[in-house]
Design a protein around this motif. Sequence first.
Motif, mmCIF file in Angstrom:
data_model
loop_
_atom_site.group_PDB
_atom_site.id
_atom_site.type_symbol
_atom_site.label_atom_id
_atom_site.label_comp_id
_atom_site.label_asym_id
_atom_site.label_seq_id
_atom_site.Cartn_x
_atom_site.Cartn_y
_atom_site.Cartn_z
ATOM 1 N N ILE A 1 52.384 40.798 47.371
ATOM 2 C CA ILE A 1 53.317 41.600 46.581
ATOM 3 C C ILE A 1 53.076 41.362 45.087
ATOM 4 N N GLU B 1 44.642 46.228 44.892
ATOM 5 C CA GLU B 1 44.802 46.759 46.241
ATOM 6 C C GLU B 1 44.529 45.638 47.247
ATOM 7 N N THR B 2 45.588 45.075 47.794
ATOM 8 C CA THR B 2 45.450 43.874 48.628
ATOM 9 C C THR B 2 44.929 44.167 50.027
ATOM 10 N N ASN C 1 42.790 40.093 48.726
ATOM 11 C CA ASN C 1 44.042 39.539 48.212
ATOM 12 C C ASN C 1 43.791 38.170 47.574
ATOM 13 N N LYS D 1 55.179 46.665 50.962
ATOM 14 C CA LYS D 1 54.810 46.804 49.553
ATOM 15 C C LYS D 1 55.959 47.352 48.707
ATOM 16 N N GLN E 1 47.222 54.343 52.628
ATOM 17 C CA GLN E 1 47.697 52.977 52.823
ATOM 18 C C GLN E 1 47.874 52.666 54.305
ATOM 19 N N GLU F 1 49.898 43.161 44.145
ATOM 20 C CA GLU F 1 50.115 44.615 44.124
ATOM 21 C C GLU F 1 50.787 45.038 42.828
ATOM 22 N N THR G 1 57.502 45.339 45.852
ATOM 23 C CA THR G 1 56.990 45.260 44.478
ATOM 24 C C THR G 1 58.055 45.675 43.466
ATOM 25 N N PRO H 1 52.434 49.175 55.167
ATOM 26 C CA PRO H 1 52.703 49.503 53.761
ATOM 27 C C PRO H 1 54.172 49.340 53.374
#
Length: 420
Positions: free
Chosen positions: A59, A67-68, A72, A88, A223, A62, A91, A85
């Motif tokens: 997180i 783009e994990t 990552n 995410k 994603q 991101e 975030t 997804p």
Amino acid sequence: MSDAMRRTIPVAVLAAAIAILGGLYLSGQHGAFAWIMRHWLVMFDMPPFADAEGMLGAIECERAGIETYLGNPCDPKARPFVYTPTWKLLTALPVTRAWTLPVVAVSILAFLAALWALPPAKDRRGLAFRIAAVLSPSTLMAIEYGNNEMLIFALAVAGAILVARSWTARVAAYAVFFLLGLLKYFPFTALALALRERPARLFAVSAATALGLALFAALAGEQLRLSLANIPSMSAMSYVFGVKNFSDLMTASGVTGPVPVFVRGILTAIVVGGAVVLALKAEVRSAAGSLDEGTRIFLLVGGILTVSAYLLAQNVAYRQVHMLMVLPALLAIAAREGSDRRWRALPWIAVGLMYAFTIRMGIRAPFGEDTPAFAILTLAGFFARELAWLVQATVVLALVIAAFPPVPLLERLRTLRPVR
């Protein structure tokens, strides 16, 4: 002994174990911590909570524009992000890896609260099984890794409690199950419980689910594809369960072409077909019918989650925590007057499988990894474990089918049949 006490004892025992292990680690006694975990045959990592840190790190990355799903660097082991997804969305919060300990603490508290909410053990034998299950390597692995399966379990238990109540509460339960699917995919199967609703309500739940899935697919887009591509595949000999373990072992042994896929299909058909045949037997219907409402609901939710995970994917051992919802039903059936040894064996199989995934660790200590004895015993242990899982999945699914209430839609369709 009161029901409250029987609920509390397994939770208190697990909480004490967590406190002791946590105290050792936080006080710098890392060697003692590792020794206990190793001899308890628990898969663990150093430092603990690697999955929680990896999640929070993703997180963090991101939010920094990384783009994990492709990589990552914020993960302690540089693992790419593997979750849906939906995660995410966090975030939007100022999440960092510094949140790891508080997030894990909240997850553990939610997990303990969910364990307390399960139906209490009926006798000392059941209490012993429940304690053994919560102290199993599979359960402790989820805690030591700080894996989000603890939160998934807690939310699933909340959904099970709600789905046994009023229509408004059941709508909330279906929303919880949909959220769990957005978080981990396989819990979408728990929405099958909507089949208990009247046709109009079933249609409403189905339409809302279809709309939600379409919206999710449209918004997630690429994603979602990256997420599905990142679902890890591990050695079938390791601490994983799933019907695909047999086909994966064949592939790893050099068997190519359609044969491994065919074997997986056959084994899936054996589980599903065998469960349907068993569910039609009077003995199984009687066993399922003997359960009280609370125990039956947890059997339905926990059974659907466990069996669908087993059939659909390869799962790390900590996902077996969902069997903790099924165990009260297995113990109640085994304790019935006149239950034969087949029913009495089910709790042993369920709890035994929660310990079986560390068999390699147990064998490695006395024999070493490079000996013929280790290879033979490991392979024998693999086949024993997988056979036990086939039996467990088939019987649990049979009990779920037998315990499932009449489906109003099917009853309505029967009344529409023309009379000849």
